[in-house]
Design a protein around this motif. Sequence first.
Motif, PDB file in Angstrom:
ATOM      1  N   TRP A  39       0.800  -1.222   0.000  1.00 36.41           N
ATOM      2  CA  TRP A  39       0.000   0.000   0.000  1.00 36.41           C
ATOM      3  C   TRP A  39       0.835   1.276   0.000  1.00 36.41           C
ATOM      4  O   TRP A  39       0.336   2.353   0.259  1.00 36.41           O
ATOM      5  CB  TRP A  39      -1.054   0.003   1.123  1.00 36.41           C
ATOM      6  N   TYR A  59      -3.887   5.466   3.923  1.00 32.04           N
ATOM      7  CA  TYR A  59      -4.327   4.552   4.950  1.00 32.04           C
ATOM      8  C   TYR A  59      -3.232   4.415   5.993  1.00 32.04           C
ATOM      9  O   TYR A  59      -2.068   4.430   5.657  1.00 32.04           O
ATOM     10  CB  TYR A  59      -4.611   3.153   4.390  1.00 32.04           C
ATOM     11  N   THR A 111       0.506  -2.686  -4.188  1.00 29.46           N
ATOM     12  CA  THR A 111       0.443  -3.637  -3.076  1.00 29.46           C
ATOM     13  C   THR A 111       0.485  -5.063  -3.585  1.00 29.46           C
ATOM     14  O   THR A 111       0.118  -5.348  -4.719  1.00 29.46           O
ATOM     15  CB  THR A 111      -0.803  -3.435  -2.201  1.00 29.46           C
ATOM     16  N   TYR A 124       3.518   6.546   4.930  1.00 26.40           N
ATOM     17  CA  TYR A 124       4.133   5.898   3.764  1.00 26.40           C
ATOM     18  C   TYR A 124       5.337   6.684   3.361  1.00 26.40           C
ATOM     19  O   TYR A 124       5.370   7.844   3.394  1.00 26.40           O
ATOM     20  CB  TYR A 124       3.154   5.856   2.587  1.00 26.40           C
ATOM     21  N   TYR A 140      -5.641  -5.374   2.409  1.00 25.54           N
ATOM     22  CA  TYR A 140      -5.821  -4.325   3.395  1.00 25.54           C
ATOM     23  C   TYR A 140      -6.795  -4.851   4.433  1.00 25.54           C
ATOM     24  O   TYR A 140      -7.133  -6.023   4.429  1.00 25.54           O
ATOM     25  CB  TYR A 140      -6.324  -3.035   2.708  1.00 25.54           C
ATOM     26  N   HIS A 187      -0.983   3.752  -5.990  1.00 24.51           N
ATOM     27  CA  HIS A 187      -0.659   2.798  -4.921  1.00 24.51           C
ATOM     28  C   HIS A 187      -0.246   1.468  -5.522  1.00 24.51           C
ATOM     29  O   HIS A 187      -0.757   1.060  -6.559  1.00 24.51           O
ATOM     30  CB  HIS A 187      -1.879   2.541  -4.020  1.00 24.51           C
TER      31      HIS A 187
END
Length: 129
Positions: A15, A121, A33, A129, A37, A31
């Motif tokens: 993420w 997030y 990943t 991040y 999540y 993003h």
Amino acid sequence: MKVVKSREFTAERAWGALDITTMNGVSCRLHWTDAPYKWHVNDGEEVFFAVMQGQVRMRVRREGVEEEVLLDAGDIFHAQPGDEHVAKPVVSLSTLFFSRSNFFTRSSKSYRGTGPRRVLYALPGLSHY
């Protein structure tokens, strides 16, 4: 001019994101990943994302009913107010997120401020991040 080749972007962790721009209070981030999540509810309907690369199973709970949809590259997901949802990548995934700049999720309980957003997030154990 700014060119972003989504197929070439990978983050250091699940993420992770690349800030692309903020226009009129709306942030756009790419993003990446390879991990799911957690279930969460967005603050309003200000979030949607487009799958750029990969495939994701999006599970949504609405009024006690749970459904799942498989999203491929080119598909778009728009969370409606009150939709509890979780993204579970089938393979590594790149998504283009659009949200208002002060966006937060109820699961993170973290206000993001009014300037350009640096965190979409809050993952357990990570402050940003």
